[in-house]
Design a protein around this motif. Sequence first.
Motif, mmCIF file in Angstrom:
data_model
loop_
_atom_site.group_PDB
_atom_site.id
_atom_site.type_symbol
_atom_site.label_atom_id
_atom_site.label_comp_id
_atom_site.label_asym_id
_atom_site.label_seq_id
_atom_site.Cartn_x
_atom_site.Cartn_y
_atom_site.Cartn_z
ATOM 1 N N ILE A 15 0.843 -1.206 0.000
ATOM 2 C CA ILE A 15 0.000 0.000 0.000
ATOM 3 C C ILE A 15 0.875 1.252 0.000
ATOM 4 N N ALA A 16 1.929 1.251 0.821
ATOM 5 C CA ALA A 16 2.819 2.414 0.897
ATOM 6 C C ALA A 16 3.503 2.683 -0.439
ATOM 7 N N LEU A 17 3.961 1.622 -1.103
ATOM 8 C CA LEU A 17 4.638 1.798 -2.391
ATOM 9 C C LEU A 17 3.676 2.309 -3.457
ATOM 10 N N VAL A 18 2.440 1.837 -3.419
ATOM 11 C CA VAL A 18 1.424 2.333 -4.357
ATOM 12 C C VAL A 18 1.175 3.824 -4.119
ATOM 13 N N VAL A 19 1.118 4.230 -2.857
ATOM 14 C CA VAL A 19 0.925 5.644 -2.516
ATOM 15 C C VAL A 19 2.072 6.485 -3.072
ATOM 16 N N VAL A 20 3.305 6.011 -2.921
ATOM 17 C CA VAL A 20 4.466 6.746 -3.425
ATOM 18 C C VAL A 20 4.364 6.938 -4.935
ATOM 19 N N VAL A 21 4.008 5.879 -5.648
ATOM 20 C CA VAL A 21 3.899 5.955 -7.110
ATOM 21 C C VAL A 21 2.790 6.922 -7.523
ATOM 22 N N LEU A 22 1.631 6.840 -6.867
ATOM 23 C CA LEU A 22 0.504 7.716 -7.213
ATOM 24 C C LEU A 22 0.835 9.180 -6.951
ATOM 25 N N LEU A 23 1.481 9.451 -5.823
ATOM 26 C CA LEU A 23 1.843 10.836 -5.501
ATOM 27 C C LEU A 23 2.919 11.357 -6.446
ATOM 28 N N GLY A 78 8.464 24.764 -2.633
ATOM 29 C CA GLY A 78 8.773 24.848 -4.053
ATOM 30 C C GLY A 78 9.653 23.751 -4.604
ATOM 31 N N VAL A 79 10.284 22.961 -3.728
ATOM 32 C CA VAL A 79 11.196 21.893 -4.172
ATOM 33 C C VAL A 79 10.940 20.649 -3.338
ATOM 34 N N GLY A 80 10.821 19.512 -3.994
ATOM 35 C CA GLY A 80 10.615 18.259 -3.272
ATOM 36 C C GLY A 80 10.175 17.155 -4.208
ATOM 37 N N ASN A 81 10.276 15.931 -3.742
ATOM 38 C CA ASN A 81 9.935 14.777 -4.557
ATOM 39 C C ASN A 81 9.647 13.605 -3.625
ATOM 40 N N VAL A 82 8.512 12.917 -3.812
ATOM 41 C CA VAL A 82 8.162 11.830 -2.898
ATOM 42 C C VAL A 82 9.082 10.619 -3.052
ATOM 43 N N ILE A 83 9.713 10.465 -4.214
ATOM 44 C CA ILE A 83 10.708 9.397 -4.351
ATOM 45 C C ILE A 83 11.878 9.689 -3.419
ATOM 46 N N GLY A 84 12.294 10.946 -3.372
ATOM 47 C CA GLY A 84 13.339 11.344 -2.447
ATOM 48 C C GLY A 84 12.917 11.141 -1.003
ATOM 49 N N THR A 85 11.652 11.431 -0.710
ATOM 50 C CA THR A 85 11.124 11.220 0.644
ATOM 51 C C THR A 85 11.182 9.749 1.023
ATOM 52 N N PHE A 86 10.838 8.877 0.085
ATOM 53 C CA PHE A 86 10.929 7.432 0.324
ATOM 54 C C PHE A 86 12.354 7.045 0.712
ATOM 55 N N PHE A 87 13.329 7.520 -0.054
ATOM 56 C CA PHE A 87 14.722 7.211 0.270
ATOM 57 C C PHE A 87 15.163 7.933 1.540
ATOM 58 N N GLY A 88 14.520 9.046 1.860
ATOM 59 C CA GLY A 88 14.795 9.720 3.122
ATOM 60 C C GLY A 88 14.406 8.858 4.305
ATOM 61 N N VAL A 89 13.243 8.229 4.218
ATOM 62 C CA VAL A 89 12.808 7.303 5.275
ATOM 63 C C VAL A 89 13.777 6.135 5.383
ATOM 64 N N MET A 90 14.167 5.583 4.241
ATOM 65 C CA MET A 90 15.086 4.443 4.241
ATOM 66 C C MET A 90 16.445 4.832 4.823
ATOM 67 N N SER A 91 16.943 6.013 4.461
ATOM 68 C CA SER A 91 18.236 6.471 4.974
ATOM 69 C C SER A 91 18.180 6.702 6.476
#
Length: 348
Positions: free
Chosen positions: A198-206, A291-304
């Motif tokens: 579910i979380a990965l689907v949310v990341v892709v949709l956003l 003004g700057v951001g990306n949910v893919i980066g946020t995903f890797f932020g959580v992982m990091s």
Amino acid sequence: MPNGIAVDKQGRIKNRVSMSDTNLLLTITVLVFFILYLTAVIFLGGGFAKPQNFLNILNNNASLIVLACGMSIVMITGGIDISVGAVTSLVCMACAVNLEEQGGSMVTVVLIGLGIGLAFGVVQGFLVAHLGIQPFIVSLAGMFFAKGMTTIVSKEPVRVTNEGFLAVKDTRIIVPGLGANNKLGQYIPAYVEVGVIIALVVVVLLFCLLRWTRLGRSFYAVGGNNQSANMLGVNVRRTKFLAHVLCSLLAGLGGILYFLHVGSGDVANGAGDEMNAIASSIIGGTLLTGGVGNVIGTFFGVMSLNTIKRIVSALGFDEAWWSNITVAAMLCLFLVVQSVVLLRKNKK
């Protein structure tokens, strides 16, 4: 136009400079994560070399991924929401009481979780967008309200025994080819929980929302410069309202995923998740100024963020303050990187 905001021939909003900065910060975040994890595998080995260890980071943080993505949406517009952790706690407690004392089901769990998130989003979004109250103050009030409501629902922990819920909670999705043999020589397949999917689907949709829709471009435009966005025909109030609604709705969904992971309601559920979500967004390249951001980066932020915590623990520093110190150092590093990006942006 100021801040890199432009309009194409069809009148569509573009934010070329911000998107370029977003890609730069995303690249840095992804590189940092892989360097961290590969360093852990090479020098610490053990569990880090096992695929299930990597998957467990996802299993343990599915709810945080969703919360952090919602936080990134609000931060891209120049706002913030510190109520998401308390909303998670309220959702867990309300769902647990509903299942144990009111004969609820997974359907009611979903309705309660999303309903609570939507209610917080509508109220907070209205106060921020239409009354002009600072997002920090509004979400601070929301945080205290959610914490109080959690205690009203139940002061004591509620462990769920509902069979239908436990069946979903205990569902494991096998990841082929990533299993390993245990000490007895038995093959143990690698798996992820339902919440991870579910979380990965949310990341892709956003990601698709931010990259290819007018609303997504409006989020960037409003965060880049309110006045310029307004001149370009963006409904600033509506955009900020929808950002807060989406963030709180995702907080409700994150609460459901947290509940599916722990299987109980407790006033301590979600404690500190708002700070972890903000930290993950910053590490993932979302600027506090908007003004700057990306949910893919946020995903890797959580992982990091969670990888560095595991590394600190593996080194024998099990006390909580060592993890906090390391995360603080990591945040400072990324804030310095963001400052450099801002200087570059202002020069352009």
